[in-house]
Design an enzyme around this catalytic site. Structure first.
Site, PDB file in Angstrom:
ATOM      1  N   LYS A 172      -4.587 -10.098  -7.298  1.00 17.61           N
ATOM      2  CA  LYS A 172      -5.787 -10.308  -6.470  1.00 17.61           C
ATOM      3  C   LYS A 172      -6.951  -9.452  -6.965  1.00 17.61           C
ATOM      4  CE  LYS A 172      -6.231  -8.191  -2.477  1.00 17.61           C
ATOM      5  NZ  LYS A 172      -6.083  -7.683  -1.110  1.00 17.61           N
TER       6      LYS A 172
ATOM      7  N   LYS B 287     -11.038  -4.281  -4.566  1.00 26.38           N
ATOM      8  CA  LYS B 287     -12.027  -3.198  -4.674  1.00 26.38           C
ATOM      9  C   LYS B 287     -11.428  -1.993  -5.381  1.00 26.38           C
ATOM     10  CE  LYS B 287     -13.449  -4.133  -0.049  1.00 26.38           C
ATOM     11  NZ  LYS B 287     -13.274  -3.624   1.276  1.00 26.38           N
TER      12      LYS B 287
ATOM     13  N   LYS C 170       0.831  -1.217   0.000  1.00 27.20           N
ATOM     14  CA  LYS C 170       0.000   0.000   0.000  1.00 27.20           C
ATOM     15  C   LYS C 170       0.860   1.258   0.000  1.00 27.20           C
ATOM     16  CE  LYS C 170      -4.302  -1.846   1.863  1.00 27.20           C
ATOM     17  NZ  LYS C 170      -5.274  -1.847   2.954  1.00 27.20           N
TER      18      LYS C 170
HETATM   19  P1  TYM Z   1     -11.003  -5.909   3.376  1.00 29.63           P
HETATM   20  O1  TYM Z   1     -12.182  -5.015   3.399  1.00 29.63           O
HETATM   21  O2  TYM Z   1      -9.856  -5.533   2.529  1.00 29.63           O
HETATM   22  O3  TYM Z   1     -11.426  -7.375   2.958  1.00 29.63           O
HETATM   23  C1  TYM Z   1     -12.486  -8.051   3.605  1.00 29.63           C
HETATM   24  C2  TYM Z   1     -12.253  -9.549   3.535  1.00 29.63           C
HETATM   25  O4  TYM Z   1     -12.214  -9.973   2.177  1.00 29.63           O
HETATM   26  C3  TYM Z   1     -11.069 -10.782   1.964  1.00 29.63           C
HETATM   27  N1  TYM Z   1     -10.628 -10.589   0.571  1.00 29.63           N
HETATM   28  C4  TYM Z   1     -10.475 -11.580  -0.313  1.00 29.63           C
HETATM   29  N2  TYM Z   1     -10.636 -12.916  -0.212  1.00 29.63           N
HETATM   30  C5  TYM Z   1     -10.402 -13.668  -1.323  1.00 29.63           C
HETATM   31  N3  TYM Z   1     -10.012 -13.123  -2.520  1.00 29.63           N
HETATM   32  C6  TYM Z   1      -9.841 -11.804  -2.674  1.00 29.63           C
HETATM   33  N4  TYM Z   1      -9.497 -11.301  -3.854  1.00 29.63           N
HETATM   34  C7  TYM Z   1     -10.078 -10.959  -1.535  1.00 29.63           C
HETATM   35  N5  TYM Z   1     -10.004  -9.622  -1.334  1.00 29.63           N
HETATM   36  C8  TYM Z   1     -10.338  -9.423  -0.036  1.00 29.63           C
HETATM   37  C9  TYM Z   1     -10.042 -10.275   2.971  1.00 29.63           C
HETATM   38  O5  TYM Z   1      -9.068 -11.258   3.240  1.00 29.63           O
HETATM   39  C10 TYM Z   1     -10.924  -9.971   4.166  1.00 29.63           C
HETATM   40  O6  TYM Z   1     -11.134 -11.143   4.937  1.00 29.63           O
HETATM   41  N6  TYM Z   1      -8.011  -5.839   7.298  1.00 29.63           N
HETATM   42  C11 TYM Z   1      -9.305  -6.427   6.912  1.00 29.63           C
HETATM   43  C12 TYM Z   1     -10.462  -5.800   7.661  1.00 29.63           C
HETATM   44  C13 TYM Z   1     -10.409  -6.027   9.130  1.00 29.63           C
HETATM   45  C14 TYM Z   1     -10.479  -7.284   9.810  1.00 29.63           C
HETATM   46  C15 TYM Z   1     -10.431  -6.960  11.195  1.00 29.63           C
HETATM   47  C16 TYM Z   1     -10.601  -8.596   9.367  1.00 29.63           C
HETATM   48  C17 TYM Z   1     -10.308  -5.058  10.077  1.00 29.63           C
HETATM   49  N7  TYM Z   1     -10.345  -5.605  11.302  1.00 29.63           N
HETATM   50  C18 TYM Z   1     -10.495  -7.979  12.166  1.00 29.63           C
HETATM   51  C19 TYM Z   1     -10.645  -9.618  10.357  1.00 29.63           C
HETATM   52  C20 TYM Z   1     -10.592  -9.302  11.728  1.00 29.63           C
HETATM   53  C21 TYM Z   1      -9.434  -6.257   5.395  1.00 29.63           C
HETATM   54  O7  TYM Z   1      -8.501  -6.293   4.693  1.00 29.63           O
HETATM   55  O8  TYM Z   1     -10.632  -6.068   4.901  1.00 29.63           O
END
Ligand code: TYM
Length: 338
Positions: free
Chosen positions: A203, A206, A121
């Site tokens: 990957k 979003k 990032k």
């Molecule tokens: P975020 O919003 O980026 O993603 C949310 C969840 O989606 C999964 N993910 C994917 N899984 C498979 N293939 C993909 N291409 C893909 N893109 C995203 C992410 O692994 C995630 O599970 N840091 C976290 C948010 C968070 C969180 C937490 C998660 C904040 N606090 C506590 C677990 C526990 C995140 O990246 O969200």
């Protein structure tokens, strides 16, 4: 993972409101959230505090509010139950920021600097490498550790963040005695890393600048079909899960998640058939997979009063649960109690 104990095990996860979630978010995480909702004590959050580490909302703060509300409605539309599960907005529960500060002081600069996502990032947003971006995994550790979480359903990209949360917990426990439970990640069988439809070596994200690479959960069925039909594959015309066939492997993983079929069964179903047939089947399976979610979302998303009422209830439950761990931490560290 049978849940035989009378007291249900605790599951926590969160998702950022940076945009409408993608098929990657859904297959990697949200689908598993929904599948765990009855057997576990589930807490699911909109990680709005995490999302301000990027600059997307700075020109338009009301977008953060709208996205947060929309994502909350998406959680409800997954079939999660606001009474049985705890569905909340991270910033509504101050304990997350409070514990994050404490944990910052038990995390070494070097270990946070090693986080792959921080490095990626920082490169991507070189004009905004803020301290929040650096401390992002520590806030995530606080989210998880506050609730004595047993399992964290996430995609593969969050594995390293879960590991640092465990390391922080072990360190804290070794100084002050048992305080935090050590959480385990929960991954689905397939779909832990859904790739871009246009560049299957990357990957699905979003923030993909090419919208054709990414299926969004609120895309209309005809848009989903179009995107999947134009997915990049290869010139071999062979549906097989093999090294070097990134595009086909990705579509097979998506199909497997939606139908429950093994890769072998998929290979047999499409033996001797071209990619046209295969892509149509994948597209249809994705549309079908998201059908009830889409119907629920249409019903719920206009009812702001209901969404706010559920969010308030969720915040109250999460605050009560998190107060126990935070209180314990403050006492152990030696803060004067109010
Ligand atoms: P975020 O919003 O980026 O993603 C949310 C969840 O989606 C999964 N993910 C994917 N899984 C498979 N293939 C993909 N291409 C893909 N893109 C995203 C992410 O692994 C995630 O599970 N840091 C976290 C948010 C968070 C969180 C937490 C998660 C904040 N606090 C506590 C677990 C526990 C995140 O990246 O969200």
């Amino acid at each position: 993972m049978e849940n035989t104990a009378e007291k249900k095990k605790i599951v926590l996860s969160a998702i950022q409101p940076t945009s409408v979630p993608t098929l990657g978010n859904y297959l990697g995480a949200l689908k598993n959230w929904a599948s765990m909702k009855d057997d576990y004590n589930c807490l699911y959050a909109v990680a709005d505090l995490h999302s301000i580490t990027i600059s997307a909302f700075r020109d338009e703060p009301s977008l953060l509010r709208r996205n947060t509300q929309q994502l909350y409605a998406i959680m409800l539309a997954l079939g999660l139950d606001p009474d049985e599960n705890t569905l909340f907005v991270q910033s509504h529960v101050p304990a997350h920021s409070q514990l994050a500060w404490v944990l910052n002081c038990y995390t070494q600069f070097g270990e946070a600097a090693r986080m792959t996502q921080f490095k990626e990032k920082s490169e991507k947003h070189a004009d905004n490498v803020n301290v929040g971006l650096f401390a992002y995994p520590i806030l995530m550790a606080a989210d998880i550790l506050l609730y004595q979480t047993d399992f964290v359903p996430i995609g593969a990209d969050q594995k390293q963040h879960l590991e640092i949360a465990r390391n922080i917990a072990v360190r804290f426990n070794s100084i002050y005695g048992d305080t935090f439970k050590l959480p385990e990640p929960f991954f689905g069988k397939a779909g832990t890393r859904v790739m871009s439809l246009q560049d299957p070596t990357k990957k699905m994200s979003k923030s993909d600048p090419n919208p054709k690479g990414c299926v969004y959960m609120l895309d209309e069925p005809d848009v989903i079909v179009k995107k999947i039909k134009s997915a990049v594959t290869d010139s071999e015309a062979l549906v097989a899960h093999r090294e070097g066939k990134d595009g086909v492997n990705n579509l097979m993983a998506i199909y497997s998640c939606c139908t429950g079929m093994s890769f072998e069964a998929i290979e047999n179903e499409f033996a001797g058939r071209g990619y046209g047939d295969f892509k149509s089947a994948v597209a249809e399976a994705v549309v079908e997979e998201l059908r009830s979610f889409r119907d629920n979302y249409k019903r719920i998303s206009g009812d702001k009063a209901y969404i706010c009422e559920c969010a308030a209830k969720g915040a109250e439950k999460a605050a009560a649960m998190s107060a126990r761990t935070l209180g314990k931490v403050m006492k152990k560290v030696g803060f004067m109690l109010p």
